[in-house]
Structures are given as structure tokens and as C-alpha cells.
Design an enzyme around this catalytic site. Structure first.
Site, short mmCIF file in Angstrom:
data_model
loop_
_atom_site.label_atom_id
_atom_site.label_comp_id
_atom_site.label_asym_id
_atom_site.label_seq_id
_atom_site.Cartn_x
_atom_site.Cartn_y
_atom_site.Cartn_z
N HIS A 168 0.63 -0.82 -0.31
CA HIS A 168 0.05 0.19 0.30
C HIS A 168 1.00 0.99 -0.17
O HIS A 168 1.54 1.29 0.35
CB HIS A 168 -0.81 0.28 1.41
CG HIS A 168 -2.15 -0.74 1.75
ND1 HIS A 168 -1.81 -1.90 1.23
CD2 HIS A 168 -3.64 -0.56 0.71
CE1 HIS A 168 -3.30 -2.55 1.38
NE2 HIS A 168 -4.27 -1.87 0.93
N ASN A 186 8.12 -4.47 3.35
CA ASN A 186 6.42 -4.48 3.61
C ASN A 186 6.06 -4.49 4.76
O ASN A 186 5.77 -3.71 5.54
CB ASN A 186 5.65 -4.96 2.89
CG ASN A 186 4.09 -4.93 2.62
OD1 ASN A 186 3.86 -3.67 2.98
ND2 ASN A 186 3.68 -5.81 2.10
#
Length: 293
Positions: A138, A169
Site C-alpha cells: 500500500h 513491507n
């Protein structure tokens, strides 16, 4: 009166990724690297905040008018979602940047991530990521937008993700997102602009090249690095603090503090072609030159 705070500016470059555009050292430890990093200390301005009308503070957390208070880093392919505004790059199949506004109102609510699924839009698909070894990372984080189920679901559009190393991440990048949320306890609003970078590296022939992997049939670009620019509005209305980070798209030792990834904002502007400082100047009375020492 303009006030200042100082921060260290060091990029962590992994094996084979040289300090190119900004010529910053790698974080490898040792007295020599610490001394070199010390030369990159920069003065970052604290800017006066313009008068804010009550209506600006009561709009929904994702309202585009409030989100773009400090202007657009670029003007190509702008798209507004419930919880963020983005500029999509059809060449790389990823966003050039995503802007969101965080405050206590945006971080609390009934939304639940388990009801969210990645949604295909623009020119990338879930198949591009399948079996690639990269996460769908994201840019505007889902946990930043608990105020609305739709707002959280909108963060799952593929135009809001980029191929990201799984360790990055789930570890250091996640820590940086948590830091952004924690800052809402100290600041009125936290504006976050996030995007990919494609930085050159020096290869065996001594020349610099920009090389990056692409995924799937749609050739989704894998960034070499990611940036976050934070615009922090002080609660007392006296100023705005700027923080800007660049992280390599690779595993990072969790013992390395996030402050080691702080860089002068000009570094990101130069590497990305985006503009932040001129936009902020339009909302302030003056801006002194950023100096390095």
C-alpha cells in the site's frame, strides 16, 4: 518568525544499489560512515501555518479539498478516492504519488480490513503480482483510514499499491506507517505523500544506469526505492514541520532506526520530478533556503 529543526539525512542502499542521485552513503556502520553521515545533517524549516477555517477541520478526513491544502506535487492523471488523492503513472503502472491526511478522526472507526480485497483498476491486475515474490504494498495505508469502510476499501485499488519487498513491507515500512499514525498524537494534522522512486546505480563500467524489474503481462514496474514526505501541522498553529524519508525496496535490518532514512526534501524532488516546497510556500508568508552541513 520561522523556526528550524535539524535531522540526519542518510539513505540505506543495499548490495549493488549505489548512492547515485544524491551521493548519500550507505548505512553500514563504522566510524567512517557515521562521520560521512554527519556531513549530511540538514536544517529543515518550520513554516508558519495560515489561518485555518473551522470548516476545513470538520470536513470528512478524506475530503479532497482538505487533502490538497498544500497543493499537487504534479498534475498528471489525478484521481480522487474516498480516503486519498493520487496521480497515476501509466508508464510504470503505479502511482507517481498518493496524498492522505491523518488525524485522530481518520484513525478510528468501525471499518474492518477482513472485508477488503485488492481491486483491479487502470492497467495492472492481480495476476501481475501472483508468484512474483513481491507484496502488493500500500501507498496510502489501509490502517490510516478506519473512519469509513469505503475509505479503507479504496486503499485496496491496485493503483494504490506498488511491488514491495515482503520483508520491507511487513517490517520497516510498516514501522514507518505506524510512526505516521503516532504523530497524530502530537500534531493537528499529518499530511503524508508517498510514492515510488527509480534511482540510478553505478555498474561495473563506472556508469550510472536506471534499471528496474517489471512484473506480469502488464509490466508493472518494481521501484528501487520508496519515499514518504510528511507535512506536520503543529497543534498550536505556530508552524509546519517537514520530514522526508527514502527507503530502498529491499530487506532492512530492523535495528536501523527510521531517522537514518531522513533526507533533505530536495533529494526527493530531484529524484522524482515532483514539487513540494513551492506548493507549501503558497500557503506560507516566507520560506528560507534549506542549508546542509
Amino acid at each position: 518568525m520561522t523556526r528550524w529543526f535539524r535531522t540526519g539525512a542518510t539513505l540505506l542502499f543495499g548490495a549493488g544499489i549505489g548512492a547515485s542521485v544524491s551521493r548519500l552513503p550507505s548505512v553500514r556502520g563504522g566510524a567512517e560512515e557515521e562521520e560521512r553521515a554527519g556531513t549530511l545533517l540538514s536544517s529543515v524549516p518550520v513554516l508558519p501555518v495560515p489561518t485555518v477555517q473551522a470548516s476545513e477541520l470538520t470536513v470528512s478526513p478524506g475530503g479532497s479539498g482538505a487533502l490538497m491544502k498544500y497543493g499537487f506535487p504534479s498534475l498528471a492523471n489525478i484521481k480522487t478516492r474516498e480516503s486519498y488523492v493520487t496521480s497515476y503513472d501509466p508508464r510504470t503502472r503505479t502511482a507517481s504519488w498518493v496524498i492522505e491526511r491523518l488525524n485522530p478522526a481518520s484513525l478510528n472507526g468501525p471499518s474492518d480490513r477482513k472485508y477488503c480485497n485488492f481491486k483491479e483498476d487502470d492497467r495492472s491486475t492481480n495476476a501481475d503480482f501472483r508468484g512474483s515474490g513481491f507484496d502488493r504494498g500500500h501507498l496510502a495505508a489501509a490502517a490510516n483510514h478506519k473512519w469509513s469502510q469505503k475509505a479503507m476499501e479504496d486503499t485496496f485499488y491496485l493503483s494504490n499499491v506498488a511491488p514491495q519487498n515482503p520483508h520491507l513491507n511487513q517490517k520497516t515500512w510498516n514501522n514507518l506507517e505506524q510512526l505516521c499514525r503516532s504523530l497524530t498524537k502530537r500534531y493537528l494534522n499529518v499530511y503524508v505523500c508517498t510514492g515510488p522512486l527509480y534511482l540510478p546505480r553505478q555498474e561495473a563500467d563506472g556508469k550510472l544506469y536506471v534499471r528496474y524489474q517489471v512484473l506480469g503481462p502488464n509490466h508493472v514496474a518494481v521501484p528501487t526505492h520508496f519515499f514518504k514526505v510528511l507535512i506536520l501541522e503543529q497543534v498550536d498553529g505556530r508552524g509546519v514541520e517537514l520530514r522526508s524519508y527514502v527507503l530502498p525496496n529491499e530487506p532492512i535490518d530492523e535495528k536501523v532506526p527510521l531517522d537514518r532514512f531522513l533526507v533533505p526534501i530536495e533529494t526527493i524532488e530531484r529524484a522524482s520530478g515532483l514539487h513540494f516546497v513551492p506548493n507549501i510556500m503558497k500557503r506560507t508568508s516566507s520560506l528560507q533556503a534549506i542549508t546542509a552541513r
